[in-house]
Motif scaffolding. Structure first.
Motif, PDB file in Angstrom:
ATOM      1  N   ASN A 150     -13.299   1.392   7.458  1.00 51.67           N
ATOM      2  CA  ASN A 150     -12.325   2.041   8.090  1.00 51.67           C
ATOM      3  C   ASN A 150     -11.589   0.987   8.989  1.00 51.67           C
ATOM      4  OD1 ASN A 150     -14.375   1.271  10.203  1.00 51.67           O
ATOM      5  ND2 ASN A 150     -14.474   3.607  10.667  1.00 51.67           N
ATOM      6  N   ASP A 151     -12.156  -0.210   9.473  1.00 52.94           N
ATOM      7  CA  ASP A 151     -11.340  -1.314   9.867  1.00 52.94           C
ATOM      8  C   ASP A 151     -10.277  -2.202   8.862  1.00 52.94           C
ATOM      9  OD1 ASP A 151     -12.760  -0.947  12.396  1.00 52.94           O
ATOM     10  OD2 ASP A 151     -13.791  -2.790  12.387  1.00 52.94           O
ATOM     11  N   VAL A 152     -10.922  -2.016   7.748  1.00 57.87           N
ATOM     12  CA  VAL A 152     -10.024  -2.593   6.719  1.00 57.87           C
ATOM     13  C   VAL A 152      -8.672  -1.713   6.471  1.00 57.87           C
ATOM     14  CG1 VAL A 152      -9.554  -3.330   4.235  1.00 57.87           C
ATOM     15  CG2 VAL A 152     -11.616  -3.766   5.484  1.00 57.87           C
ATOM     16  N   ILE A 153      -8.858  -0.504   6.520  1.00 56.91           N
ATOM     17  CA  ILE A 153      -7.709   0.464   6.274  1.00 56.91           C
ATOM     18  C   ILE A 153      -6.655   0.404   7.523  1.00 56.91           C
ATOM     19  CG2 ILE A 153      -7.207   2.914   6.728  1.00 56.91           C
ATOM     20  CD1 ILE A 153      -8.236   2.398   3.863  1.00 56.91           C
ATOM     21  N   ALA A 154      -7.302  -0.012   8.966  1.00 56.16           N
ATOM     22  CA  ALA A 154      -6.482   0.024  10.108  1.00 56.16           C
ATOM     23  C   ALA A 154      -5.599  -1.358   9.564  1.00 56.16           C
ATOM     24  CB  ALA A 154      -7.240  -0.033  11.278  1.00 56.16           C
ATOM     25  N   LYS A 155      -6.343  -2.398   9.257  1.00 57.00           N
ATOM     26  CA  LYS A 155      -5.447  -3.307   9.190  1.00 57.00           C
ATOM     27  C   LYS A 155      -4.599  -3.406   8.011  1.00 57.00           C
ATOM     28  CE  LYS A 155      -8.764  -7.106  10.845  1.00 57.00           C
ATOM     29  NZ  LYS A 155      -7.662  -7.598  11.846  1.00 57.00           N
ATOM     30  N   VAL A 156      -4.787  -2.662   6.691  1.00 56.03           N
ATOM     31  CA  VAL A 156      -3.797  -2.392   5.720  1.00 56.03           C
ATOM     32  C   VAL A 156      -2.518  -1.686   6.160  1.00 56.03           C
ATOM     33  CG1 VAL A 156      -3.742  -0.948   3.545  1.00 56.03           C
ATOM     34  CG2 VAL A 156      -5.454  -2.548   3.769  1.00 56.03           C
ATOM     35  N   LEU A 157      -2.896  -0.418   7.152  1.00 56.83           N
ATOM     36  CA  LEU A 157      -1.855   0.109   7.598  1.00 56.83           C
ATOM     37  C   LEU A 157      -0.803  -0.775   8.471  1.00 56.83           C
ATOM     38  CD1 LEU A 157      -3.514   3.536   8.253  1.00 56.83           C
ATOM     39  CD2 LEU A 157      -1.815   3.071   6.513  1.00 56.83           C
ATOM     40  N   ALA A 158      -1.484  -1.492   9.315  1.00 55.02           N
ATOM     41  CA  ALA A 158      -0.896  -2.366  10.375  1.00 55.02           C
ATOM     42  C   ALA A 158       0.177  -3.186   9.314  1.00 55.02           C
ATOM     43  CB  ALA A 158      -1.861  -3.054  11.173  1.00 55.02           C
ATOM     44  N   ILE A 170       2.391  -7.259  -0.356  1.00 54.27           N
ATOM     45  CA  ILE A 170       1.568  -7.636  -1.201  1.00 54.27           C
ATOM     46  C   ILE A 170       0.162  -7.706  -0.678  1.00 54.27           C
ATOM     47  CG2 ILE A 170       0.811  -9.492  -2.930  1.00 54.27           C
ATOM     48  CD1 ILE A 170       4.045  -9.544  -3.482  1.00 54.27           C
ATOM     49  N   ARG A 171      -0.048  -8.373   0.352  1.00 54.43           N
ATOM     50  CA  ARG A 171      -1.110  -8.602   0.882  1.00 54.43           C
ATOM     51  C   ARG A 171      -2.081  -7.479   1.092  1.00 54.43           C
ATOM     52  NH1 ARG A 171      -0.762 -11.963   6.425  1.00 54.43           N
ATOM     53  NH2 ARG A 171      -0.097  -9.707   7.378  1.00 54.43           N
ATOM     54  N   ALA A 172      -1.490  -6.435   1.752  1.00 51.06           N
ATOM     55  CA  ALA A 172      -1.940  -5.026   2.212  1.00 51.06           C
ATOM     56  C   ALA A 172      -2.391  -4.381   0.970  1.00 51.06           C
ATOM     57  CB  ALA A 172      -0.997  -4.232   2.788  1.00 51.06           C
ATOM     58  N   MET A 173      -1.612  -4.506  -0.270  1.00 46.51           N
ATOM     59  CA  MET A 173      -1.889  -3.858  -1.494  1.00 46.51           C
ATOM     60  C   MET A 173      -3.000  -4.332  -1.964  1.00 46.51           C
ATOM     61  SD  MET A 173       0.559  -3.294  -4.730  1.00 46.51           S
ATOM     62  CE  MET A 173       0.540  -5.094  -5.264  1.00 46.51           C
ATOM     63  N   LEU A 174      -3.314  -5.646  -2.009  1.00 47.22           N
ATOM     64  CA  LEU A 174      -4.556  -6.243  -2.615  1.00 47.22           C
ATOM     65  C   LEU A 174      -5.680  -5.955  -1.797  1.00 47.22           C
ATOM     66  CD1 LEU A 174      -2.903  -9.559  -3.754  1.00 47.22           C
ATOM     67  CD2 LEU A 174      -3.798  -7.890  -5.318  1.00 47.22           C
ATOM     68  N   HIS A 175      -5.553  -6.146  -0.497  1.00 43.50           N
ATOM     69  CA  HIS A 175      -6.820  -5.616   0.131  1.00 43.50           C
ATOM     70  C   HIS A 175      -7.131  -4.380  -0.038  1.00 43.50           C
ATOM     71  CE1 HIS A 175      -5.962  -9.280   2.815  1.00 43.50           C
ATOM     72  NE2 HIS A 175      -7.238  -9.261   2.838  1.00 43.50           N
ATOM     73  N   PHE A 176      -6.307  -3.430  -0.038  1.00 46.15           N
ATOM     74  CA  PHE A 176      -6.546  -1.929  -0.308  1.00 46.15           C
ATOM     75  C   PHE A 176      -7.145  -1.870  -1.316  1.00 46.15           C
ATOM     76  CE2 PHE A 176      -4.978   2.403  -1.761  1.00 46.15           C
ATOM     77  CZ  PHE A 176      -5.848   2.979  -1.046  1.00 46.15           C
ATOM     78  N   ASP A 177      -6.669  -2.276  -2.727  1.00 48.27           N
ATOM     79  CA  ASP A 177      -7.296  -2.238  -3.968  1.00 48.27           C
ATOM     80  C   ASP A 177      -8.762  -2.825  -4.209  1.00 48.27           C
ATOM     81  OD1 ASP A 177      -5.553  -0.462  -5.025  1.00 48.27           O
ATOM     82  OD2 ASP A 177      -4.260  -1.891  -5.957  1.00 48.27           O
TER      83      ASP A 177
END
Length: 481
Positions: free
Chosen positions: A188-196, A146-153
């Motif tokens: 791109n740093d945000v994407i890296a954290k989302v994927l992690a 959920i945390r990852a999904m919200l950051h990504f959106d």
């Protein structure tokens, strides 16, 4: 940040009323005592965890603005004329009062929910032993996803056009419960954290019952406790996280990675009968149409006020300045004047009441049979998107067309010509498939489409660039950076 923390404290109090235990109301309201009460029993842990989904279904998130309202207006899905109350939003005038307030509320609610997820993750560790490690892994995996999904959106909405400027400033990332302001990171740093986060969630959800018993059926897993083994399709389960990862990889430009994940999910569905394509007769049933193609949804969010929103936004009795409805020529163009497409037939009709001459939206209209499992659900991740990703990322155009033909066949349409242009046909399917689900604007932004159809005109396009695609960060965030 203080505003978010106050909201979280309020949500904890709301959680107490959901538990229904009057003893909780008698305790001293210091944060730690309150937390200790909440996490003293398995029921309390489940209640706080379920509260994350209630937040996701709020009007400011996927219950409205991020599915059928604000982001669909940005995608020009509706006919928003100058007299419409959402005209400034449809015109991308982000500094005006209505859009500014809307996007501030989206941002604040998203980060409130992120901090709630982080607080849950911190607290479940502090109170280890209240539930088994296996159950805790399941709940932690969902919270991290959920945390990852919200950051990504939030990145998709407020961040740069990634295809053009991946290193430009994006958003802050909160992977811990903190009371300080985190810095804005490059996209791109945000994407890296989302994927992690997604990889961690997949590890924690490796034993998800959704992989063996599907979305609704219970199993002997977790001692038969229904909170962990039933209705997995209404939670951020293992397959939903896989779908999200494919979506993130594609957004970041990693077509190979996105293709691999999408095909993993597709091949999984081919190996069993857990997520079949929705049959024509189910989708178009006169009394109980399954307009959301529920059998194909890996995760659909439960929203107990969904039908109120259907009436508030799409009801044919609404004034023209309020209703969300496209011009007839526009919706006919989307479906290529083909009512055999059963994304069109049950969801778009000229109403018999209300005096409207255009088709209005019925996708979230209630059905007669109140026991239907798909009632009150908003699709979040579904099989069709995996086929679209597999098509778009195919290195062989004929293979990509084959993926699209599979999707089209299961929507009542014939095969495309061998000479069809893959990118053009993918765009057409995105326009048909995700109406009321909030994905089209993000698709346009991802491919950096220079022009999109103008929803307020019978023909013609709007010119798009970063001015339209990048929603400014709220003042409340900028002022504290």
């Amino acid at each position: 940040m203080k505003k978010y923390l106050h909201k979280i404290s309020f949500l904890f109090l709301v959680s107490l009323t959901v538990v229904g235990c009057s003893d909780f109301l008698d305790v001293v309201p210091q944060d730690k005592i309150l937390e200790s009460q909440l996490y003293s029993s398995e029921t309390g842990v489940q209640n706080v965890h379920n509260g994350l989904y209630l937040q996701l279904a709020s009007n400011n998130l996927y219950g409205k603005q991020l599915t059928m309202d604000a982001v669909e207006i940005l995608a020009q899905q509706y006919n928003i004329q100058s007299n419409h109350e959402k005209y400034t939003m449809a015109s991308y005038n982000y500094a005006e009062k209505t859009p500014k307030a809307t996007f501030t509320s989206i941002w604040e609610t998203a980060f409130t929910t992120i901090l709630s997820a982080n607080k849950f993750l911190e607290s479940i560790e502090e109170h280890a032993g209240v539930i088994s490690a296996e159950k805790a892994n399941m709940l932690k995996g969902e919270a991290i996803a959920i945390r990852a999904m919200l950051h990504f959106d939030m990145l998709r909405l407020y961040g740069p056009i990634y295809k053009v400027a991946p290193a430009d400033p994006g958003i802050p990332y909160y992977d811990k419960y903190v009371t300080t302001i985190n810095p804005i990171l490059p996209a791109n740093d945000v994407i890296a954290k989302v994927l992690a986060d997604l990889d961690q969630a997949l590890t924690l959800l490796a034993n998800d019952p959704v992989l063996t018993t599907g979305k609704y059926t219970g199993s002997g897993a977790f001692g038969g406790n229904p909170y962990y083994s039933v209705n997995r399709g209404n939670r951020m389960n293992y397959l939903a996280v896989k779908c999200l990862k494919a979506r993130v990889l594609l957004y970041s430009g990693d077509k190979t990675g996105a293709s691999t994940i999408a095909n993993e999910v597709i091949n999984f569905t081919k190996s069993n009968t857990l997520f079949p394509w929705t049959a024509f007769l189910d989708a178009t049933n006169a009394a109980d149409p399954d307009r959301i193609f529920s059998s194909e949804n890996f995760f659909a969010l439960s929203d107990y006020t969904l039908y109120t929103k259907q009436k508030d936004l799409f009801d044919s009795s609404l004034e023209d300045r309020k209703i969300y409805s496209p011009l007839l020529s526009r919706i006919n163009a989307v479906f290529e004047s083909n009512d055999n497409d059963y994304r069109s037939l049950p969801s778009w009709k000229i109403p018999i009441v209300g005096g409207k001459t255009q088709k209005t939206f019925f996708k979230y209209e209630d059905v007669s049979d109140k026991t239907k499992v798909f009632r009150l659900q908003i699709p979040m991740f579904k099989l069709s998107e995996m086929y679209l990703i597999a098509a778009e990322t195919s290195t062989v155009p004929a293979t990509g067309i084959s993926y699209l033909n599979t999707l089209r066949f299961n929507r009542g349409l014939g095969n495309l010509a061998a000479t069809a242009v893959l990118a053009t046909e993918v765009t057409k399917e995105y326009r048909k498939e995700f109406i009321g689900e909030g994905q089209l604007f993000f698709y346009y932004k991802r491919i950096n489409s220079a022009n999109i159809p103008n929803g307020a005109a019978a023909s013609g396009n709007l010119t798009m660039n970063a001015t339209q695609y990048v929603v400014p960060l709220p003042d409340s965030e900028i002022n504290f950076q």
